[in-house]
Motif scaffolding. Structure first.
Motif, short mmCIF file in Angstrom:
data_model
loop_
_atom_site.label_atom_id
_atom_site.label_comp_id
_atom_site.label_asym_id
_atom_site.label_seq_id
_atom_site.Cartn_x
_atom_site.Cartn_y
_atom_site.Cartn_z
N ARG A 137 0.83 -1.20 0.00
CA ARG A 137 0.00 0.00 0.00
C ARG A 137 0.87 1.25 0.00
O ARG A 137 1.83 1.35 0.74
N VAL A 138 0.48 2.18 -0.82
CA VAL A 138 1.20 3.46 -0.87
C VAL A 138 0.68 4.34 0.25
O VAL A 138 -0.52 4.59 0.34
N PRO A 139 1.57 4.78 1.16
CA PRO A 139 1.09 5.61 2.27
C PRO A 139 0.51 6.91 1.76
O PRO A 139 0.96 7.45 0.75
N PRO A 140 -0.51 7.41 2.44
CA PRO A 140 -1.10 8.69 2.01
C PRO A 140 -0.11 9.82 2.18
O PRO A 140 0.79 9.76 3.04
N PRO A 141 -0.19 10.85 1.38
CA PRO A 141 0.75 11.98 1.51
C PRO A 141 0.59 12.66 2.86
O PRO A 141 -0.49 12.70 3.44
N ALA A 142 1.71 13.16 3.37
CA ALA A 142 1.68 13.84 4.66
C ALA A 142 0.76 15.06 4.58
O ALA A 142 0.75 15.79 3.60
N SER A 143 -0.01 15.25 5.63
CA SER A 143 -0.95 16.37 5.64
C SER A 143 -0.19 17.69 5.76
O SER A 143 0.73 17.82 6.56
N VAL A 144 -0.55 18.63 4.97
CA VAL A 144 0.08 19.95 4.97
C VAL A 144 -0.83 20.91 5.72
O VAL A 144 -2.03 20.99 5.41
N PRO A 145 -0.30 21.62 6.73
CA PRO A 145 -1.16 22.55 7.47
C PRO A 145 -1.71 23.62 6.54
O PRO A 145 -1.02 24.09 5.64
N PRO A 146 -2.96 23.98 6.73
CA PRO A 146 -3.55 25.00 5.86
C PRO A 146 -2.85 26.34 6.04
O PRO A 146 -2.36 26.65 7.14
N PRO A 147 -2.74 27.11 4.99
CA PRO A 147 -2.11 28.43 5.12
C PRO A 147 -2.95 29.33 6.00
O PRO A 147 -4.16 29.14 6.14
N PRO A 148 -2.31 30.33 6.64
CA PRO A 148 -3.10 31.26 7.46
C PRO A 148 -4.10 32.00 6.59
O PRO A 148 -3.84 32.26 5.42
N PRO A 149 -5.25 32.32 7.16
CA PRO A 149 -6.27 33.00 6.36
C PRO A 149 -5.78 34.35 5.85
O PRO A 149 -5.12 35.09 6.57
N ALA A 150 -6.07 34.61 4.60
CA ALA A 150 -5.66 35.89 4.02
C ALA A 150 -6.52 37.01 4.59
O ALA A 150 -7.68 36.80 4.94
N PRO A 151 -5.93 38.19 4.73
CA PRO A 151 -6.74 39.30 5.23
C PRO A 151 -7.95 39.55 4.32
O PRO A 151 -7.89 39.33 3.12
N ALA A 152 -9.03 39.95 4.93
CA ALA A 152 -10.24 40.23 4.16
C ALA A 152 -9.95 41.33 3.14
O ALA A 152 -9.10 42.20 3.34
N ALA A 153 -10.67 41.27 2.04
CA ALA A 153 -10.43 42.23 0.96
C ALA A 153 -10.61 43.67 1.43
O ALA A 153 -9.83 44.55 1.07
N LEU A 154 -11.60 43.91 2.28
CA LEU A 154 -11.84 45.27 2.75
C LEU A 154 -10.71 45.73 3.67
O LEU A 154 -10.34 46.91 3.66
N ALA A 209 -5.88 40.85 13.46
CA ALA A 209 -5.80 40.19 14.77
C ALA A 209 -7.15 40.15 15.47
O ALA A 209 -7.36 39.33 16.38
N ASP A 210 -8.06 41.03 15.06
CA ASP A 210 -9.40 41.05 15.63
C ASP A 210 -10.33 40.25 14.72
O ASP A 210 -10.53 40.62 13.57
N PRO A 211 -10.90 39.14 15.21
CA PRO A 211 -11.76 38.30 14.35
C PRO A 211 -12.93 39.06 13.73
O PRO A 211 -13.39 38.71 12.65
N SER A 212 -13.40 40.09 14.41
CA SER A 212 -14.57 40.82 13.89
C SER A 212 -14.24 41.61 12.63
O SER A 212 -15.15 42.08 11.93
N SER A 213 -12.93 41.76 12.31
CA SER A 213 -12.56 42.52 11.11
C SER A 213 -13.01 41.82 9.84
O SER A 213 -13.17 42.46 8.79
N ALA A 237 -9.08 49.80 14.92
CA ALA A 237 -7.79 50.49 14.92
C ALA A 237 -7.63 51.36 16.17
O ALA A 237 -6.56 51.40 16.80
N VAL A 238 -8.68 52.05 16.55
CA VAL A 238 -8.64 52.89 17.76
C VAL A 238 -8.46 52.02 19.00
O VAL A 238 -7.69 52.37 19.92
N SER A 239 -9.11 50.87 19.03
CA SER A 239 -8.97 49.96 20.17
C SER A 239 -7.54 49.44 20.29
O SER A 239 -7.02 49.29 21.40
#
Length: 223
Positions: A41-58, A78-82, A94-96
């Motif tokens: 059996r061919v071992p499954p490829p090693a799992s690659v961690p997902p890239p960090p989420p890209a900043p929102a377009a806005l 850094a603020d999830p609500s962004s 930004a003010v916070s």
């Protein structure tokens, strides 16, 4: 030899030969297809961690309008609500971020003041210069506290969509720490703590980001 005799001989041969011999001649055994063993059996490829989420377009578009793009993206992301905030929400974030910096600096200056021996300067006992440094650090703590309060007021003005007043409060917050540096330069040169110097620069840049985003709000509000 007559054809009928030839046919008779062939039939006799078919009767005499065992069926296994006939099967072996007919084709390879099905076992040969497996190579006599189990396939590896061919071992499954090693799992690659997902890239960090890209900043929102806005976030990216908004930060493009500021003087410190990387700082802006880092603080807003850094603020999830962004991820779901509009420009007004991003200005509040930004003010916070600037207010958190000012609050931390006020606590740091107060801790330095408490740790300073009033009877020493730079570790030299007896000259009483430490009292000057201690007093200046207490003043710095108060000024950073004023900056924190001004930023809290700016956040309230943003909530009320009073962007001109929000800009006034943020500008004042950026100026308060400079009083600390100026007093040290006049009364105790060389004793301005490097951690406060770094915090002053960081706060000024954060306030600049906040002001740039508030300016976007003002321009869109006037259109």
């Amino acid at each position: 030899m007559a054809p009928s005799a030839m046919v008779l001989i062939v039939l006799l041969v078919l009767v005499v030969l065992p069926s296994s011999t006939l099967c072996s001649r007919a084709g390879p055994s099905s076992k040969h297809g497996h190579g006599g063993g189990h396939a590896k059996r061919v071992p499954p490829p090693a799992s690659v961690p997902p890239p960090p989420p890209a900043p929102a377009a806005l976030v990216r578009a908004t930060c493009n309008s500021t003087s410190y793009y990387d700082l802006c993206v880092a603080e807003l992301s850094a603020d999830p609500s962004s991820a779901t905030a509009d420009v007004r929400g991003l200005s509040s974030i930004a003010v916070s971020a600037a207010a958190a910096n000012a609050s931390g600096a006020a606590q740091a200056a107060a801790a330095l003041a408490n740790a300073t021996d009033a009877g020493t300067t730079a570790g030299v006992p007896g000259d009483g210069g430490g009292a000057v440094v201690q007093r200046l650090l207490a003043t710095c703590a108060a000024k950073y506290g004023d900056a924190r309060d001004a930023l809290a007021a700016a956040k309230g003005s943003i909530a009320q969509q009073d962007y001109d007043m929000a800009s006034v409060h943020v500008s004042a917050a950026a100026e308060y720490p400079q009083v600390c540096r100026t007093l040290f330069g006049r009364q105790s040169p060389g004793d301005y703590p490097p951690e406060l110097a770094a915090t002053e620069v960081a706060l000024r840049q954060l306030c600049s980001v906040a002001l740039d985003i508030i300016a976007l709000l003002s321009s869109s509000d006037n259109n």
